[in-house]
Design a protein around this motif. Structure first.
Motif, PDB file in Angstrom:
ATOM      1  N   VAL A  92     -16.657 -23.503  51.394  1.00  0.00           N
ATOM      2  CA  VAL A  92     -17.253 -22.179  51.230  1.00  0.00           C
ATOM      3  C   VAL A  92     -18.617 -22.116  51.919  1.00  0.00           C
ATOM      4  O   VAL A  92     -18.931 -21.133  52.607  1.00  0.00           O
ATOM      5  CB  VAL A  92     -17.360 -21.808  49.733  1.00  0.00           C
ATOM      6  N   LEU A  93     -19.432 -23.149  51.758  1.00  0.00           N
ATOM      7  CA  LEU A  93     -20.740 -23.181  52.427  1.00  0.00           C
ATOM      8  C   LEU A  93     -20.590 -23.152  53.947  1.00  0.00           C
ATOM      9  O   LEU A  93     -21.353 -22.462  54.637  1.00  0.00           O
ATOM     10  CB  LEU A  93     -21.537 -24.410  52.012  1.00  0.00           C
ATOM     11  N   ILE A  94     -19.630 -23.875  54.462  1.00  0.00           N
ATOM     12  CA  ILE A  94     -19.396 -23.884  55.912  1.00  0.00           C
ATOM     13  C   ILE A  94     -18.961 -22.500  56.382  1.00  0.00           C
ATOM     14  O   ILE A  94     -19.452 -21.985  57.397  1.00  0.00           O
ATOM     15  CB  ILE A  94     -18.367 -24.970  56.298  1.00  0.00           C
ATOM     16  N   MET A  95     -18.059 -21.868  55.635  1.00  0.00           N
ATOM     17  CA  MET A  95     -17.606 -20.528  56.006  1.00  0.00           C
ATOM     18  C   MET A  95     -18.749 -19.515  55.943  1.00  0.00           C
ATOM     19  O   MET A  95     -18.878 -18.653  56.825  1.00  0.00           O
ATOM     20  CB  MET A  95     -16.448 -20.097  55.111  1.00  0.00           C
ATOM     21  N   MET A  96     -19.588 -19.620  54.927  1.00  0.00           N
ATOM     22  CA  MET A  96     -20.735 -18.715  54.832  1.00  0.00           C
ATOM     23  C   MET A  96     -21.730 -18.992  55.958  1.00  0.00           C
ATOM     24  O   MET A  96     -22.362 -18.057  56.465  1.00  0.00           O
ATOM     25  CB  MET A  96     -21.415 -18.845  53.462  1.00  0.00           C
ATOM     26  N   SER A  97     -21.860 -20.249  56.366  1.00  0.00           N
ATOM     27  CA  SER A  97     -22.752 -20.586  57.481  1.00  0.00           C
ATOM     28  C   SER A  97     -22.254 -19.956  58.778  1.00  0.00           C
ATOM     29  O   SER A  97     -23.044 -19.403  59.550  1.00  0.00           O
ATOM     30  CB  SER A  97     -22.852 -22.099  57.660  1.00  0.00           C
ATOM     31  N   VAL A  98     -20.964 -20.047  59.005  1.00  0.00           N
ATOM     32  CA  VAL A  98     -20.378 -19.438  60.216  1.00  0.00           C
ATOM     33  C   VAL A  98     -20.616 -17.928  60.195  1.00  0.00           C
ATOM     34  O   VAL A  98     -20.997 -17.325  61.205  1.00  0.00           O
ATOM     35  CB  VAL A  98     -18.873 -19.770  60.317  1.00  0.00           C
ATOM     36  N   PHE A  99     -20.413 -17.302  59.038  1.00  0.00           N
ATOM     37  CA  PHE A  99     -20.647 -15.871  58.897  1.00  0.00           C
ATOM     38  C   PHE A  99     -22.113 -15.534  59.165  1.00  0.00           C
ATOM     39  O   PHE A  99     -22.416 -14.555  59.858  1.00  0.00           O
ATOM     40  CB  PHE A  99     -20.230 -15.421  57.494  1.00  0.00           C
ATOM     41  N   SER A 100     -23.022 -16.339  58.653  1.00  0.00           N
ATOM     42  CA  SER A 100     -24.449 -16.103  58.861  1.00  0.00           C
ATOM     43  C   SER A 100     -24.835 -16.248  60.326  1.00  0.00           C
ATOM     44  O   SER A 100     -25.623 -15.456  60.850  1.00  0.00           O
ATOM     45  CB  SER A 100     -25.278 -17.067  58.015  1.00  0.00           C
ATOM     46  N   ILE A 101     -24.297 -17.260  60.983  1.00  0.00           N
ATOM     47  CA  ILE A 101     -24.566 -17.456  62.411  1.00  0.00           C
ATOM     48  C   ILE A 101     -24.013 -16.282  63.217  1.00  0.00           C
ATOM     49  O   ILE A 101     -24.658 -15.799  64.153  1.00  0.00           O
ATOM     50  CB  ILE A 101     -24.007 -18.811  62.890  1.00  0.00           C
ATOM     51  N   PHE A 102     -22.830 -15.796  62.831  1.00  0.00           N
ATOM     52  CA  PHE A 102     -22.279 -14.599  63.471  1.00  0.00           C
ATOM     53  C   PHE A 102     -23.215 -13.413  63.279  1.00  0.00           C
ATOM     54  O   PHE A 102     -23.462 -12.644  64.214  1.00  0.00           O
ATOM     55  CB  PHE A 102     -20.894 -14.285  62.898  1.00  0.00           C
ATOM     56  N   PHE A 103     -23.751 -13.246  62.078  1.00  0.00           N
ATOM     57  CA  PHE A 103     -24.708 -12.171  61.791  1.00  0.00           C
ATOM     58  C   PHE A 103     -25.927 -12.269  62.711  1.00  0.00           C
ATOM     59  O   PHE A 103     -26.410 -11.265  63.227  1.00  0.00           O
ATOM     60  CB  PHE A 103     -25.157 -12.256  60.328  1.00  0.00           C
ATOM     61  N   ILE A 104     -26.419 -13.483  62.896  1.00  0.00           N
ATOM     62  CA  ILE A 104     -27.617 -13.674  63.726  1.00  0.00           C
ATOM     63  C   ILE A 104     -27.316 -13.331  65.183  1.00  0.00           C
ATOM     64  O   ILE A 104     -28.032 -12.539  65.810  1.00  0.00           O
ATOM     65  CB  ILE A 104     -28.142 -15.122  63.602  1.00  0.00           C
ATOM     66  N   ILE A 105     -26.250 -13.903  65.724  1.00  0.00           N
ATOM     67  CA  ILE A 105     -25.921 -13.697  67.138  1.00  0.00           C
ATOM     68  C   ILE A 105     -25.526 -12.249  67.409  1.00  0.00           C
ATOM     69  O   ILE A 105     -26.094 -11.586  68.295  1.00  0.00           O
ATOM     70  CB  ILE A 105     -24.812 -14.678  67.576  1.00  0.00           C
ATOM     71  N   ALA A 106     -24.554 -11.745  66.657  1.00  0.00           N
ATOM     72  CA  ALA A 106     -24.099 -10.370  66.874  1.00  0.00           C
ATOM     73  C   ALA A 106     -25.193  -9.366  66.536  1.00  0.00           C
ATOM     74  O   ALA A 106     -25.303  -8.314  67.171  1.00  0.00           O
ATOM     75  CB  ALA A 106     -22.855 -10.098  66.037  1.00  0.00           C
ATOM     76  N   GLY A 107     -26.026  -9.699  65.553  1.00  0.00           N
ATOM     77  CA  GLY A 107     -27.118  -8.811  65.180  1.00  0.00           C
ATOM     78  C   GLY A 107     -28.132  -8.656  66.300  1.00  0.00           C
ATOM     79  O   GLY A 107     -28.585  -7.543  66.590  1.00  0.00           O
ATOM     80  N   PHE A 108     -28.497  -9.762  66.944  1.00  0.00           N
ATOM     81  CA  PHE A 108     -29.440  -9.669  68.063  1.00  0.00           C
ATOM     82  C   PHE A 108     -28.825  -8.914  69.240  1.00  0.00           C
ATOM     83  O   PHE A 108     -29.499  -8.151  69.924  1.00  0.00           O
ATOM     84  CB  PHE A 108     -29.926 -11.050  68.499  1.00  0.00           C
ATOM     85  N   GLN A 109     -27.524  -9.111  69.462  1.00  0.00           N
ATOM     86  CA  GLN A 109     -26.854  -8.344  70.516  1.00  0.00           C
ATOM     87  C   GLN A 109     -26.861  -6.853  70.186  1.00  0.00           C
ATOM     88  O   GLN A 109     -27.075  -6.013  71.063  1.00  0.00           O
ATOM     89  CB  GLN A 109     -25.420  -8.839  70.704  1.00  0.00           C
ATOM     90  N   LEU A 110     -26.644  -6.525  68.929  1.00  0.00           N
ATOM     91  CA  LEU A 110     -26.657  -5.131  68.492  1.00  0.00           C
ATOM     92  C   LEU A 110     -28.057  -4.524  68.625  1.00  0.00           C
ATOM     93  O   LEU A 110     -28.205  -3.370  69.045  1.00  0.00           O
ATOM     94  CB  LEU A 110     -26.176  -5.051  67.041  1.00  0.00           C
ATOM     95  N   VAL A 111     -29.072  -5.294  68.298  1.00  0.00           N
ATOM     96  CA  VAL A 111     -30.457  -4.819  68.448  1.00  0.00           C
ATOM     97  C   VAL A 111     -30.748  -4.521  69.915  1.00  0.00           C
ATOM     98  O   VAL A 111     -31.333  -3.480  70.247  1.00  0.00           O
ATOM     99  CB  VAL A 111     -31.453  -5.852  67.877  1.00  0.00           C
ATOM    100  N   GLN A 112     -30.327  -5.417  70.810  1.00  0.00           N
ATOM    101  CA  GLN A 112     -30.545  -5.193  72.234  1.00  0.00           C
ATOM    102  C   GLN A 112     -29.765  -3.980  72.738  1.00  0.00           C
ATOM    103  O   GLN A 112     -30.283  -3.181  73.519  1.00  0.00           O
ATOM    104  CB  GLN A 112     -30.151  -6.431  73.035  1.00  0.00           C
ATOM    105  N   LEU A 113     -28.540  -3.848  72.260  1.00  0.00           N
ATOM    106  CA  LEU A 113     -27.680  -2.746  72.694  1.00  0.00           C
ATOM    107  C   LEU A 113     -28.238  -1.392  72.264  1.00  0.00           C
ATOM    108  O   LEU A 113     -28.132  -0.411  72.999  1.00  0.00           O
ATOM    109  CB  LEU A 113     -26.271  -2.940  72.130  1.00  0.00           C
TER     110      LEU A 113
END
Length: 151
Positions: A91-112
């Protein structure tokens, strides 16, 4: 890392409280303006929505820290105790992957969205979407701290 997580937790907690107070004040002003003054500010509803997004996303890290997020607790009763530690790590690993996705996709969304403007506030739309990578970072800090405590 423990102090970083603790300070991040305190910051998110107080930040969310301040945003909630602002949200209540703004919504109260909108209601007062609509029903008493028969005029609402153009920026009011838009700012209230932005504050709700920021509160919801940033306070998600607090749910990770206190284990109050949604989960299937029936598994706790079905699986033998010796497997539960492994389930918690998965569960921690899955939440980590989700959090990393939030960070990467979030910065892309901010730039967009940096060239878009919110019409009521006349500010960049990226201020709304900046909550996504910040909440991803806050969640990742909590997950790392939780994993460290599980060791």
């Amino acid at each position: 890392m423990e102090t970083l997580s603790r300070y991040a937790t305190l910051f998110i907690e107080y930040f969310s409280k301040v945003l909630l107070v602002l949200l209540v004040m703004i919504v109260s002003w909108i209601v007062f303006g609509r029903y008493v003054l028969s005029a609402t500010p153009a920026w009011g509803e838009e700012l209230a929505k932005i504050l709700m997004v920021w509160i919801a996303l940033t306070s998600a890290s607090m749910a990770i820290r206190t284990d109050t997020h949604l989960r299937l607790s029936i598994i706790d009763f079905i699986l033998p105790k010796k497997y539960m530690n492994m389930v918690h790590w998965v569960v921690l690993i899955m939440m980590s992957v989700f959090s990393i996705f939030f960070i990467i996709a979030g910065f892309q969304l901010v730039q967009l969205t940096s060239t878009n403007t919110l019409p009521g506030l006349r500010i960049s739309s990226s201020w709304l979407y900046l909550a996504v990578p910040i909440s991803g970072l806050a969640m990742l800090l909590q997950i790392i701290d939780k994993g460290r405590r599980m060791l």
